[in-house]
Each structure stands twice: as C-alpha cells, then as structure tokens.
Design an enzyme around this catalytic site. Structure first.
Site, PDB file in Angstrom:
ATOM      1  N   ASP A  18     -28.894  33.792 -93.557  1.00  0.00           N
ATOM      2  CA  ASP A  18     -28.401  35.022 -93.059  1.00  0.00           C
ATOM      3  C   ASP A  18     -27.394  34.688 -91.864  1.00  0.00           C
ATOM      4  O   ASP A  18     -26.372  34.929 -91.566  1.00  0.00           O
ATOM      5  CB  ASP A  18     -29.244  35.970 -92.796  1.00  0.00           C
ATOM      6  CG  ASP A  18     -28.581  37.418 -92.522  1.00  0.00           C
ATOM      7  OD1 ASP A  18     -28.250  37.948 -93.155  1.00  0.00           O
ATOM      8  OD2 ASP A  18     -28.603  37.736 -91.201  1.00  0.00           O
ATOM      9  N   GLU A  63       0.013  39.548 -93.979  1.00  0.00           N
ATOM     10  CA  GLU A  63      -0.406  38.289 -94.925  1.00  0.00           C
ATOM     11  C   GLU A  63      -1.681  37.701 -94.759  1.00  0.00           C
ATOM     12  O   GLU A  63      -2.231  37.209 -95.475  1.00  0.00           O
ATOM     13  CB  GLU A  63       0.770  37.233 -94.704  1.00  0.00           C
ATOM     14  CG  GLU A  63       2.188  37.847 -95.194  1.00  0.00           C
ATOM     15  CD  GLU A  63       2.210  38.227 -96.646  1.00  0.00           C
ATOM     16  OE1 GLU A  63       1.493  37.782 -97.425  1.00  0.00           O
ATOM     17  OE2 GLU A  63       3.006  39.095 -97.024  1.00  0.00           O
ATOM     18  N   HIS A  95     -35.129  42.002 -91.764  1.00  0.00           N
ATOM     19  CA  HIS A  95     -34.480  40.531 -91.333  1.00  0.00           C
ATOM     20  C   HIS A  95     -35.676  39.840 -90.676  1.00  0.00           C
ATOM     21  O   HIS A  95     -36.612  40.465 -90.012  1.00  0.00           O
ATOM     22  CB  HIS A  95     -33.465  40.671 -90.518  1.00  0.00           C
ATOM     23  CG  HIS A  95     -32.607  39.450 -90.065  1.00  0.00           C
ATOM     24  ND1 HIS A  95     -32.417  38.447 -90.817  1.00  0.00           N
ATOM     25  CD2 HIS A  95     -32.294  39.300 -88.773  1.00  0.00           C
ATOM     26  CE1 HIS A  95     -31.951  37.755 -90.264  1.00  0.00           C
ATOM     27  NE2 HIS A  95     -31.613  38.020 -88.881  1.00  0.00           N
TER      28      HIS A  95
END
Length: 332
Positions: A193, A229, A110
């Site tokens: 990112d 839901e 990264h």
C-alpha cells in the site's frame, strides 16, 4: 494464487450477539457502521471530539449511539480502529487498551500501526484486518446497490481460535464478501500500500504530471494547453485502466496513441526509475519511511507543510485552478 473468500465461505452468525465499536465516523467509518447496522449487527460509535463536532453530529443524525472511545471499547466485543494512522497509537494506549477484555478483537483497515509495532496488542485478543479496496462512499453505495467492494483480510493474532471466522463475518456484514475477500498479511498489505502510494498512485503520478507540464511550458507551449494534455486528460486514461486494464486502454485509444505510448513510455520510466522504486520499497520494508513520517507528524509537520505548499503553488496548479472554473461539470 491468492485465496479468495465469498459469502458461501463465511458464517455471518459469528457476529450474532456481539457489539462492534467503530472508532471514527469518517469516510470508511460511516460506511462500515451503516453497512453493518443494515446487516443486523449491533454497532456503536466511538468518538474522540466533543458533541459539537461535525462527525459527532453526523453519527447521531444517522441514528447511532455515540460514546467516548473508552466507553465504546468497554461496551464492545470488536473494536474497529478507523482513525488516521498518526493518532492510532496514542488513542489505543490511552483509551482502548485499558478497556479491552480477554477474547475481544480489534480490527484495522490498514496494517501500518500493527506492522511497524506502533501498537502492541495484548496477547489475549484477536487482531485482524478487513480492508476495502475503495473509498468509504463506494463501500456504502455498492452495499446499498446489493453489490460490494472487494476487500483484503489478514489475521495478525488469533487468540480465540476464531479470528478468521469473525473477520469473514465482518467482511460479509459490510458487503465485501459479495465481491470477494482476498487473504493477505499485515506485512504485505502495509508495504504494498505504501509503495503504491509513493511510487505510482500519488507520488509518481504527480511528479510525472509536473515534469510533463514543465517540459511543455519550457518549450514555449501555452500553459493552458499543457495542462489539458498532461493533467486533465489523464482521467480519461485512468478510467480506461480502471475498467479493463492496459489492454482495454490500448484498445480504446487511437493507434497513434497506442504506438506512441508503447514505444516511448519505457524510455520515460527507465531502469533508473525502477531502481528508485526499489530503493523506496527497501525504505518501507525497513521501517525507515514509517519512522520518518511519524517523527515528522510528532514534530509539528513543518517539512510536510512546505511540501504541501510547494505542490499547491506549482504552475500546473495555478493554471489548473483557472481552467477548472471553466468546467463546472467537474463538480458533479
């Protein structure tokens, strides 16, 4: 279009005779180390903690030579920094940088610390990135299966003239070139990112779940029904996205769900939401988020802890903890 490299484009012999020190034996660290070893690369582990730590035990039990970070750096030609962003700078300044030799390389998964100038490497070493687009366990499992996880590759500093050659060989050694290695830059990887995490993957999705839960429960619906839901069933949809994108998701759900989603979704994520996304991106690009996060970490993380606690005590988490006990199959 992006440049994508495969095994045919790389020369694995670029790692022949070299020793790679993997600093950190967590999710990515263990996968990189084990895959490289299985590819015939000489690997040692650089460890920050004592011999009684879980990571030290895991690395030794896996058969690796485990050294201090400083000693691992001395022994290595390539130093792979796979510890959290927040501790990389101090570790680099105190343990790694003093022990680097001209012609060595440091690798990241990264770009945060390089892009935001937290780490400033010497001019006489290579600096590159191989970033698998998946968690460590998947990187390992796919390698063992004979496949691989797509990776990103970026070159920040090419002191030897061979940085890309070494980077691609590294990508081959962990299995990434089997799937494809996409060329990018430290800037692009870091900024996209952080943006994805904040606005969609972590921040945006969590905020959307909480808002949907609140709207349903405020309207008098049972929290258990609301949870299913807006939280539980989200995985069904994300799995469809993951497998085949938006088209496959729409193909897989009912016509009612597809029409409702297509017609109502843009009314939820409006131009105002996109403006907030643009503002978040500008803060990332200017380094404002990076400074805020590092200052927060270095000051003890009190605000971070408050945010964590607020999330943990939100009603959707309270009811979710009870409902998940009804579903032991989730643990598998």
């Amino acid at each position: 279009m992006a440049t994508i490299y495969y095994e045919k484009d790389a020369d694995p012999s670029a790692l022949t005779g070299k020793t790679v020190a993997v600093i950190g034996f967590g999710s990515q660290g263990h996968a990189h180390a084990m895959n490289m070893r299985d590819s015939g690369v000489s690997v040692v582990i650089g460890h920050r903690g004592g011999e009684g730590s879980k990571t030290y035990q895991a690395a030794t039990e896996a058969g690796f030579e485990v050294l201090s970070v400083a000693d691992a750096t001395v022994k290595a030609d390539i130093v792979v920094i796979l510890v959290p962003d927040t501790i990389q700078k101090d570790l680099f300044e105190n343990e790694i940088k003093p022990n680097l030799q001209s012609g060595n390389a440091i690798m990241f998964a990264h770009g945060f610390n390089i892009h935001f100038d937290c780490i400033q490497p010497p001019d006489n070493i290579d600096v590159f990135m191989i970033a698998p687009k998946g968690p460590g366990h998947l990187v390992r499992d796919e390698y063992v299966r004979g496949a691989g996880v797509p990776c990103l590759v970026a070159i920040e500093q090419d002191a030897t003239g061979n940085a890309m050659k070494i980077a691609l060989a590294y990508g081959v050694s962990i299995g990434g070139a089997r799937a494809g290695i996409i060329e990018t830059t430290f800037k692009e990887e870091t900024e996209t990112d952080l943006f994805g995490e904040q606005t969609v993957l972590c921040g945006g999705s969590a905020a959307l779940i909480k808002a949907g839960f609140e709207v349903l429960t405020e309207a008098g619906y049972q929290p258990e029904i609301a949870y299913f839901e807006v939280m539980h069933e989200l995985k069904l949809i994300v799995d469809l996205y993951y497998r085949g994108g938006l088209e496959f998701m729409n193909y897989s759900v009912s016509d009612t769900a597809e029409y409702g989603g297509l017609s109502v979704g843009p009314k939820i994520v409006t131009d105002e939401a996109k403006q907030a996304m643009r503002a978040a991106l500008k803060r990332i690009q200017k380094g404002e988020f990076a400074k805020e996060w590092l200052d927060e970490y270095q000051s003890g993380g009190k605000q971070f802890q408050k945010l964590r606690e607020a999330d943990a005590t939100h009603p959707v988490e309270v009811v979710g903890a009870k409902l998940r006990k009804m579903m032991p199959f989730l643990e598998g």
